[in-house]
Enzyme design. Structure first.
Site, PDB file in Angstrom:
ATOM      1  N   ASN A   9      -3.324  23.608  18.029  1.00 44.97           N
ATOM      2  CA  ASN A   9      -2.540  23.748  19.260  1.00 44.97           C
ATOM      3  C   ASN A   9      -3.245  22.938  20.344  1.00 44.97           C
ATOM      4  O   ASN A   9      -4.296  23.341  20.832  1.00 44.97           O
ATOM      5  CB  ASN A   9      -2.464  25.237  19.642  1.00 44.97           C
ATOM      6  CG  ASN A   9      -1.774  25.450  20.977  1.00 44.97           C
ATOM      7  OD1 ASN A   9      -1.181  24.522  21.541  1.00 44.97           O
ATOM      8  ND2 ASN A   9      -1.845  26.666  21.487  1.00 44.97           N
ATOM      9  N   HIS A  95       2.657  32.295  22.865  1.00 41.32           N
ATOM     10  CA  HIS A  95       1.203  32.151  22.996  1.00 41.32           C
ATOM     11  C   HIS A  95       0.713  32.978  24.177  1.00 41.32           C
ATOM     12  O   HIS A  95       1.418  33.113  25.179  1.00 41.32           O
ATOM     13  CB  HIS A  95       0.853  30.669  23.195  1.00 41.32           C
ATOM     14  CG  HIS A  95      -0.623  30.429  23.080  1.00 41.32           C
ATOM     15  ND1 HIS A  95      -1.476  30.642  24.132  1.00 41.32           N
ATOM     16  CD2 HIS A  95      -1.386  30.029  22.035  1.00 41.32           C
ATOM     17  CE1 HIS A  95      -2.715  30.380  23.722  1.00 41.32           C
ATOM     18  NE2 HIS A  95      -2.683  30.001  22.461  1.00 41.32           N
ATOM     19  N   GLU A  97      -1.245  32.371  26.477  1.00 36.98           N
ATOM     20  CA  GLU A  97      -1.244  31.660  27.770  1.00 36.98           C
ATOM     21  C   GLU A  97       0.158  31.677  28.386  1.00 36.98           C
ATOM     22  O   GLU A  97       0.316  31.757  29.594  1.00 36.98           O
ATOM     23  CB  GLU A  97      -1.762  30.227  27.575  1.00 36.98           C
ATOM     24  CG  GLU A  97      -3.278  30.221  27.385  1.00 36.98           C
ATOM     25  CD  GLU A  97      -3.806  29.156  26.456  1.00 36.98           C
ATOM     26  OE1 GLU A  97      -3.101  28.163  26.191  1.00 36.98           O
ATOM     27  OE2 GLU A  97      -4.949  29.329  25.965  1.00 36.98           O
ATOM     28  N   SER A 213     -11.337  30.582  19.227  1.00 36.15           N
ATOM     29  CA  SER A 213     -12.653  29.963  19.028  1.00 36.15           C
ATOM     30  C   SER A 213     -12.995  29.726  17.555  1.00 36.15           C
ATOM     31  O   SER A 213     -14.144  29.845  17.140  1.00 36.15           O
ATOM     32  CB  SER A 213     -13.750  30.789  19.709  1.00 36.15           C
ATOM     33  OG  SER A 213     -13.504  30.875  21.109  1.00 36.15           O
TER      34      SER A 213
HETATM   35  P1  13P Z   1      -9.410  28.059  21.108  1.00 30.71           P
HETATM   36  O1  13P Z   1      -9.550  27.633  19.674  1.00 30.71           O
HETATM   37  O2  13P Z   1      -9.710  26.966  22.091  1.00 30.71           O
HETATM   38  O3  13P Z   1     -10.143  29.334  21.382  1.00 30.71           O
HETATM   39  O4  13P Z   1      -7.860  28.381  21.332  1.00 30.71           O
HETATM   40  C1  13P Z   1      -7.203  29.182  20.434  1.00 30.71           C
HETATM   41  C2  13P Z   1      -5.750  29.126  20.731  1.00 30.71           C
HETATM   42  O5  13P Z   1      -5.309  29.588  21.771  1.00 30.71           O
HETATM   43  C3  13P Z   1      -4.869  28.470  19.764  1.00 30.71           C
HETATM   44  O6  13P Z   1      -3.534  28.695  20.060  1.00 30.71           O
END
Ligand code: 13P
Length: 256
Positions: A9, A95, A97, A213
């Protein structure tokens, strides 16, 4: 047997030219990528140019979101057919976010998921608890609520096209990964919930990705867990060599 998915992503990163460079590097160094299912989700503006470079490669393209209407006066939104014609087979929906910054709810996740299915796009539906919710012992209530709301009205047949991504909000972009025990516990609970909603046969087939992560150093351990069927990777998907290493971990885990 659930084939492992390694999905990148890219979030709001990479202009068209940067996206072209990244995807070219991935194809050049990706090796036996077809042994797992590799997906990249560039921003809307770069979808088509990434798709065009992929050519015969086994990598698929996903959109990071879509709107549920087909067309009309919805300034700033993008329809299922628009992303489909840009080359997408997949779409990320809900997601964290989008939930936290843009007010996405279980109800809007449900509408987008239904619209994606209606256009024969495969939704990757994201769920996950915040740190406050985990600390308050609410993790599984939250996951259940998100699954009930997000997958409302879907049929067993629809579920064959659905992938779930478990992304604990506290692990996203923080460098803090869920421990293997935490990830396995959550994935197991998610599968049990899917089983109660759609039956054991359906739940056994749905792939549940872990996100938060994931990086080369922890990918193999996470991807080898019995109920972890892949990864949704943010930061580490922006560096070709890291993403390639995670794909290799996926191929390794696929053999186990
Ligand atoms: P990170 O791998 O940067 O923690 O992000 C995970 C994520 O939100 C994938 O959609």
């Amino acid at each position: 047997m659930r084939k492992i998915i390694i999905a990148g992503n890219w979030k709001m990163n990479n202009t068209i030219s940067q996206a072209q460079d990244l995807i070219a590097a991935l194809i050049k160094n990706g090796g036996d990528m077809h042994k797992v299912e590799v997906i990249v989700a560039p921003p809307f503006t770069a979808l088509r140019s990434v798709y065009d470079i992929l050519g015969q490669s086994s990598v698929h393209v996903a959109a990071q979101n879509l709107f549920w209407e087909e067309s009309g006066a919805y300034t700033g939104e993008v329809s299922p057919m628009m992303v489909k014609e840009a080359g997408c087979k997949w779409v990320i929906i809900g997601h964290s976010e989008r939930r936290q910054i843009f007010g996405e709810t279980d109800e809007t996740v449900n509408k987008r998921t239904a619209a994606a299915l209606g256009s024969e796009l495969k939704p990757i539906v994201c769920i996950g608890e915040t740190l406050e919710e985990r600390d308050a012992g609410q993790t599984f209530d939250v996951l259940h609520r998100q699954l009930d709301g997000g997958l409302k009205g879907l049929t067993e047949e629809n579920m064959a096209k659905i992938t779930i991504a478990y992304e604990p909000v506290w692990a996203i972009g923080t460098g803090k990964t869920a421990t293997p025990a935490q990830a396995q516990e959550a994935h197991e609970k998610i599968r049990a919930k899917l089983s109660s909603m759609f039956g054991a046969g359906v739940a056994e087939k749905v792939r549940i990705l872990y996100g938060g992560s994931m990086k080369p150093a922890n990918a193999l351990e996470l991807l080898s867990l019995p109920d972890v069927d892949g990864g949704l990777i943010g930061g580490a998907s922006l560096k070709a060599h890291d993403f390639v290493d995670i794909i290799k971990a996926g191929i390794e885990a696929e053999k186990l």
